[in-house]
Design a protein around this motif. Structure first.
Motif, PDB file in Angstrom:
ATOM      1  N   LYS A   1      -9.923  -2.760  10.713  1.00  0.00           N
ATOM      2  CA  LYS A   1     -10.185  -2.594  12.136  1.00  0.00           C
ATOM      3  C   LYS A   1     -10.703  -3.886  12.781  1.00  0.00           C
ATOM      4  O   LYS A   1     -10.275  -4.258  13.869  1.00  0.00           O
TER       5      LYS A   1
ATOM      6  N   TYR B   1       0.835  -1.202   0.000  1.00  0.00           N
ATOM      7  CA  TYR B   1       0.000   0.000   0.000  1.00  0.00           C
ATOM      8  C   TYR B   1       0.871   1.255   0.000  1.00  0.00           C
ATOM      9  O   TYR B   1       0.584   2.221  -0.710  1.00  0.00           O
TER      10      TYR B   1
ATOM     11  N   ALA C   1      -3.625  11.558   5.840  1.00  0.00           N
ATOM     12  CA  ALA C   1      -4.958  10.987   5.580  1.00  0.00           C
ATOM     13  C   ALA C   1      -4.849   9.561   5.048  1.00  0.00           C
ATOM     14  O   ALA C   1      -5.554   8.658   5.514  1.00  0.00           O
ATOM     15  N   LEU C   2      -3.958   9.343   4.096  1.00  0.00           N
ATOM     16  CA  LEU C   2      -3.799   7.994   3.550  1.00  0.00           C
ATOM     17  C   LEU C   2      -3.184   7.043   4.574  1.00  0.00           C
ATOM     18  O   LEU C   2      -3.430   5.836   4.531  1.00  0.00           O
TER      19      LEU C   2
ATOM     20  N   THR D   1       0.899   3.937  -2.980  1.00  0.00           N
ATOM     21  CA  THR D   1       0.525   5.309  -2.633  1.00  0.00           C
ATOM     22  C   THR D   1       1.582   6.305  -3.069  1.00  0.00           C
ATOM     23  O   THR D   1       1.270   7.331  -3.690  1.00  0.00           O
TER      24      THR D   1
ATOM     25  N   PHE E   1      -8.891   1.628   8.662  1.00  0.00           N
ATOM     26  CA  PHE E   1     -10.331   1.487   8.892  1.00  0.00           C
ATOM     27  C   PHE E   1     -10.921   0.187   8.343  1.00  0.00           C
ATOM     28  O   PHE E   1     -11.680  -0.477   9.051  1.00  0.00           O
TER      29      PHE E   1
ATOM     30  N   ILE F   1      -3.944   7.052   7.699  1.00  0.00           N
ATOM     31  CA  ILE F   1      -5.021   6.677   8.617  1.00  0.00           C
ATOM     32  C   ILE F   1      -6.067   5.813   7.910  1.00  0.00           C
ATOM     33  O   ILE F   1      -6.592   4.859   8.494  1.00  0.00           O
ATOM     34  N   VAL F   2      -6.327   6.107   6.658  1.00  0.00           N
ATOM     35  CA  VAL F   2      -7.405   5.434   5.909  1.00  0.00           C
ATOM     36  C   VAL F   2      -7.175   3.928   5.775  1.00  0.00           C
ATOM     37  O   VAL F   2      -8.138   3.157   5.804  1.00  0.00           O
ATOM     38  N   TRP F   3      -5.937   3.473   5.675  1.00  0.00           N
ATOM     39  CA  TRP F   3      -5.698   2.038   5.455  1.00  0.00           C
ATOM     40  C   TRP F   3      -6.183   1.192   6.629  1.00  0.00           C
ATOM     41  O   TRP F   3      -6.536   0.028   6.453  1.00  0.00           O
TER      42      TRP F   3
END
Length: 74
Positions: A58, A23, A48-49, A27, A55, A51-53
């Motif tokens: 989780k 990732y 942001a990217l 990215t 979710f 943190i997004v991975w």
């Protein structure tokens, strides 16, 4: 279908060892296709990217660091 503790642990390990580095590489390569934005915007994109991975993963990471609940008690 709920994943067992052992399956979640294996998928979490796969996500951290294989998927996350992949990732990151994808990215960085996608961001490099565009002209370099101002520093603060670039920083915001990477944060942001970053943190997004987590979710979507989780549910896999939840409870992995604890002892196996299905293991026999000593």
């Amino acid at each position: 279908m709920a994943l067992s503790w052992k399956a979640r642990r294996r998928w979490a390990l796969f996500a951290l060892v294989v998927a996350l580095p992949l990732y990151i590489v994808v990215t960085v390569n996608v961001i490099e296709l565009f002209d370099r934005p101002p520093f603060l915007l670039e920083l915001a994109i990477y944060v942001a990217l970053g943190i997004v991975w987590a979710f979507p993963l989780k549910r896999i990471f939840k409870g992995v660091g604890q002892a196996d609940p299905d293991a026999p008690k000593e």
